[in-house]
Design an enzyme around this catalytic site. Sequence first.
Site, PDB file in Angstrom:
ATOM      1  N   HIS A  18       0.708  -1.327  -0.098  1.00 23.61           N
ATOM      2  CA  HIS A  18      -0.011  -0.191   0.218  1.00 23.61           C
ATOM      3  C   HIS A  18       0.926   1.200   0.077  1.00 23.61           C
ATOM      4  CE1 HIS A  18       0.846   0.798   4.396  1.00 23.61           C
ATOM      5  NE2 HIS A  18       0.133  -0.531   4.720  1.00 23.61           N
ATOM      6  N   HIS A  21       4.173   1.366   2.010  1.00 27.04           N
ATOM      7  CA  HIS A  21       5.029   0.542   1.333  1.00 27.04           C
ATOM      8  C   HIS A  21       5.739   1.243   0.566  1.00 27.04           C
ATOM      9  CE1 HIS A  21       2.389  -2.800   3.047  1.00 27.04           C
ATOM     10  NE2 HIS A  21       3.380  -2.641   3.799  1.00 27.04           N
ATOM     11  N   CYS A 126       2.794 -10.157  21.096  1.00 29.43           N
ATOM     12  CA  CYS A 126       1.805  -9.533  20.117  1.00 29.43           C
ATOM     13  C   CYS A 126       2.134 -10.232  18.580  1.00 29.43           C
ATOM     14  CB  CYS A 126       1.807  -8.127  20.063  1.00 29.43           C
ATOM     15  SG  CYS A 126       0.756  -7.406  18.617  1.00 29.43           S
ATOM     16  N   CYS A 129       2.916  -7.544  15.644  1.00 27.61           N
ATOM     17  CA  CYS A 129       4.226  -6.933  16.008  1.00 27.61           C
ATOM     18  C   CYS A 129       5.280  -7.933  15.824  1.00 27.61           C
ATOM     19  CB  CYS A 129       4.466  -6.080  17.158  1.00 27.61           C
ATOM     20  SG  CYS A 129       3.476  -4.714  17.491  1.00 27.61           S
ATOM     21  N   CYS A 143      -1.580  -3.925  23.280  1.00 29.26           N
ATOM     22  CA  CYS A 143      -0.465  -3.624  22.305  1.00 29.26           C
ATOM     23  C   CYS A 143      -0.724  -2.238  22.102  1.00 29.26           C
ATOM     24  CB  CYS A 143      -0.284  -4.872  21.326  1.00 29.26           C
ATOM     25  SG  CYS A 143       0.466  -3.788  19.882  1.00 29.26           S
ATOM     26  N   HIS A 146      -1.320  -2.302  17.700  1.00 27.09           N
ATOM     27  CA  HIS A 146      -2.388  -2.839  17.159  1.00 27.09           C
ATOM     28  C   HIS A 146      -3.642  -3.173  18.112  1.00 27.09           C
ATOM     29  CE1 HIS A 146       1.139  -4.663  15.069  1.00 27.09           C
ATOM     30  NE2 HIS A 146       0.276  -4.716  14.136  1.00 27.09           N
ATOM     31  N   LYS A 296      -3.053   6.014  11.050  1.00 22.79           N
ATOM     32  CA  LYS A 296      -1.935   5.237  10.276  1.00 22.79           C
ATOM     33  C   LYS A 296      -2.516   4.251   9.327  1.00 22.79           C
ATOM     34  CE  LYS A 296       1.666   2.145  10.294  1.00 22.79           C
ATOM     35  NZ  LYS A 296       2.162   1.047  10.851  1.00 22.79           N
ATOM     36  N   LYS A 299      -4.200  -2.247   6.959  1.00 24.03           N
ATOM     37  CA  LYS A 299      -5.324  -3.228   6.393  1.00 24.03           C
ATOM     38  C   LYS A 299      -6.526  -3.015   7.103  1.00 24.03           C
ATOM     39  CE  LYS A 299      -5.074  -7.705   5.732  1.00 24.03           C
ATOM     40  NZ  LYS A 299      -4.527  -9.043   5.266  1.00 24.03           N
TER      41      LYS A 299
HETATM   42  N1  MSP Z   1       8.859  -7.061   8.069  1.00 24.98           N
HETATM   43  C1  MSP Z   1       9.100  -5.936   9.109  1.00 24.98           C
HETATM   44  C2  MSP Z   1      10.170  -5.344   8.635  1.00 24.98           C
HETATM   45  C3  MSP Z   1      11.488  -6.082   8.760  1.00 24.98           C
HETATM   46  S1  MSP Z   1      12.874  -5.493   8.195  1.00 24.98           S
HETATM   47  C4  MSP Z   1      14.175  -6.274   8.774  1.00 24.98           C
HETATM   48  C5  MSP Z   1       7.801  -4.967   8.805  1.00 24.98           C
HETATM   49  N2  MSP Z   1       6.952  -5.247   7.875  1.00 24.98           N
HETATM   50  S2  MSP Z   1       5.860  -4.289   7.133  1.00 24.98           S
HETATM   51  O1  MSP Z   1       5.225  -5.024   6.148  1.00 24.98           O
HETATM   52  O2  MSP Z   1       5.007  -4.202   8.261  1.00 24.98           O
HETATM   53  O3  MSP Z   1       6.374  -2.911   6.981  1.00 24.98           O
HETATM   54  C6  MSP Z   1       6.561  -1.744   7.815  1.00 24.98           C
HETATM   55  C7  MSP Z   1       7.121  -0.652   6.871  1.00 24.98           C
HETATM   56  O4  MSP Z   1       6.254  -0.270   5.845  1.00 24.98           O
HETATM   57  C8  MSP Z   1       7.243   0.570   7.838  1.00 24.98           C
HETATM   58  O5  MSP Z   1       8.336   0.775   8.513  1.00 24.98           O
HETATM   59  C9  MSP Z   1       7.205   1.575   6.584  1.00 24.98           C
HETATM   60  O6  MSP Z   1       8.681   1.756   6.029  1.00 24.98           O
HETATM   61  C10 MSP Z   1       6.314   1.199   5.906  1.00 24.98           C
HETATM   62  N3  MSP Z   1       5.048   1.461   6.057  1.00 24.98           N
HETATM   63  C11 MSP Z   1       3.911   0.809   6.403  1.00 24.98           C
HETATM   64  N4  MSP Z   1       2.766   1.626   6.726  1.00 24.98           N
HETATM   65  C12 MSP Z   1       3.116   3.167   6.604  1.00 24.98           C
HETATM   66  C13 MSP Z   1       2.374   4.077   6.760  1.00 24.98           C
HETATM   67  N5  MSP Z   1       1.118   4.390   7.084  1.00 24.98           N
HETATM   68  N6  MSP Z   1       2.944   5.126   6.765  1.00 24.98           N
HETATM   69  C14 MSP Z   1       4.536   5.160   6.542  1.00 24.98           C
HETATM   70  N7  MSP Z   1       5.149   3.990   6.233  1.00 24.98           N
HETATM   71  C15 MSP Z   1       4.562   2.848   6.337  1.00 24.98           C
HETATM   72  O7  MSP Z   1       7.689  -4.134   9.570  1.00 24.98           O
END
Ligand code: MSP
Length: 658
Positions: A18, A21, A126, A129, A143, A146, A296, A299
């Site tokens: 999304h 990412h 959790c 997380c 948590c 979440h 934030k 999903k």
């Molecule tokens: N798998 C772990 C990361 C491991 S790295 C060794 C993880 N994955 S995640 O799919 O949850 O991705 C989190 C990351 O996605 C955030 O740190 C950020 O880079 C991005 N984002 C997800 N949602 C976001 C927002 N709403 N806003 C900005 N970035 C966000 O955590």
Amino acid sequence: MNTFYVTTPIYYVNAKPHLGHAYTTIVADSLSRFNRLMGRHSYFLTGTDEHGDKIVQAAGKAGLSTEKYVDEISGMFRAIWPRLGVRNDDFIRTTEDRHIACVQSMLQRVYDKGDIYFGEYGGFYCTGCERFYTEKELEDGVCPQHRVEPTFIAEKNYFFRMSRHQGWLLEHIRKNPDFIRPEGYRNEVVSLLESGALEDLCISRPKNRLSWGIELPFDHDYVCYVWFDALINYISALGGAGSEMYNRFWPSAQHVVAKDILKPHAIFWPTMLRAAGLEPYRHLNVHGYWLAREAKMSKSLGNVVEPLDMVERYGLAAFRYFLLREMHFGGDSSFSEEGLVARLNADLANDLGNLFSRVLSMNAKYFQGIVPVPEEMEARDKELRDLAEKSLKNFIEHYDRIKFSNALEALWELVRGINRYIDASAPWTLFKENNTARLATVLYTALEAMRKVALCLWSVMPEASETMLHELGGAFDEKGFRLSEEVGLWGGLAPGVRAAASSNLFPRVELSVTEDGKKSSLPVKGRKNIQTGLSKEMSAETRPSSSEALSPVDIDDFKKLDLRVGTVVQAAKCQDADKLLLLQVDLGEDSPRQIVAGLAEFYSPDELVGRQVVVLSNLKPRDLRGVRSHGMALAVRDASGLNLLAPWNEVENGSRLS
Ligand code: MSP
């Protein structure tokens, strides 16, 4: 150092990609491109995180085998990046053999050094997380991220002696102030480290509870904890510690993450590296959240923005530009289509697109599209050349400090400067007067400055930048261009080449709401059936109110306002007030003025320091959240947020507005 290694988090494969990412990945891509332009060897890694409870549960919900499920979602991530203009050099999956081998070798290394031990532990887990929480860390028993009640789990496990490296880490952060940036996040980590003993980290899961993971090399009944596994991707993708790629790129490693995963990156990862006898990474770049409807994006909240929808509606260049321009790296930003449309129309269609369109068509009309040979430069031409130099210098400095928004602001000073230069030089009059020599110089000067803008924009909107350079009669040459050399260089554009006769880079769009309430965009020209135009919220905020709205005032009334220019000498977040910043502004008085301003959502403290602002200095002092504020910094609000007012050129502090 001539190498640059940048990574994104590896994304969990429990949800489709999304906007959040997309943002992190576009930032990393942009940094990689910028560093290439600077002549550095850049290597850019992204990938997917595929182990852990959460993934197994998601696969179960989708009714697929875990293997099939992870292949499918990982494939979606891999496929979306090129469509967002992202050019990664590698894509790592934690289920790949190369990664598994590297994790096992790291585990063995740390185990052999005595930093992994076997013990019993009970904690609140959790799954969202994928980590344990202490009772203290929970908020009302749930948590904090979440908002779900974690499960209490007690079992025998392996632990990483993280606590042993706490002192070293604190020292390292103190000695390297930009190890974690921006500053606010570094301070957060420092206070966490200072606030008490770091607990050891549970790094295993018994296979009888979870088998979807990497087996510990020293105990076949256990798999590795997903975070310990995932973080190592940054090294396994290089071929593991000691490999040629590792030796080449690891010393310049920079991670880009959002604040949700600050702790694993700022604390687990450097201590893991230390325990394995490896160097820490160079920078951890932490950004805030993209919010949608004030929360934030996630999903579970159902407020996710689909990046490809936005690209389809507004184009890739506008989407990438908006993300990089809008978010002040470090702080949170709200995503809205109204905001995107406002930026697209103002910065891209009006300022940049219009510039290309008018200058190229004048060049076609006056010189049959051939870039003219300039004559001697006059003062106004030199001024534009100097502005180009200053603007590129600032662009580079801000980019190097991950301040994308400021970098683009600096570049737009040049874009607007070229527009003003054209207005002031009036090529149409020179043409009428048959002043061909001067006309040639004016058009060449504008075209050369436009070339510089187009070149810088390769970091932001690669395809559009290549089109612009092409329209200017050149071609993009990734190996040939050096942004650093461009700063003091004038005349890179070869006279005699054929430029495009017209340009239509960024047509204006209008946001409309369809009958079913969905937003859609249509180009302004040739649109059919625009229904309600901009949303209510947008029109109320941005439509200039008519002059009748306020009753006229006497000049004497106006004179009662003591408006002065000052420089922000200090800025900090206000404790317990998310939206407020505490500013110290030098108004040329004996000591700086303290002003509390609602700017925190729009500006980070460090980007304000050194900037001039306009202050209503005779506003009666008042207390805001218990802090004295004496004066008000003036700003203008539109759909894109808040914009502080400042004089065109720097003036002496304390200068009065008249
Ligand atoms: N798998 C772990 C990361 C491991 S790295 C060794 C993880 N994955 S995640 O799919 O949850 O991705 C989190 C990351 O996605 C955030 O740190 C950020 O880079 C991005 N984002 C997800 N949602 C976001 C927002 N709403 N806003 C900005 N970035 C966000 O955590």
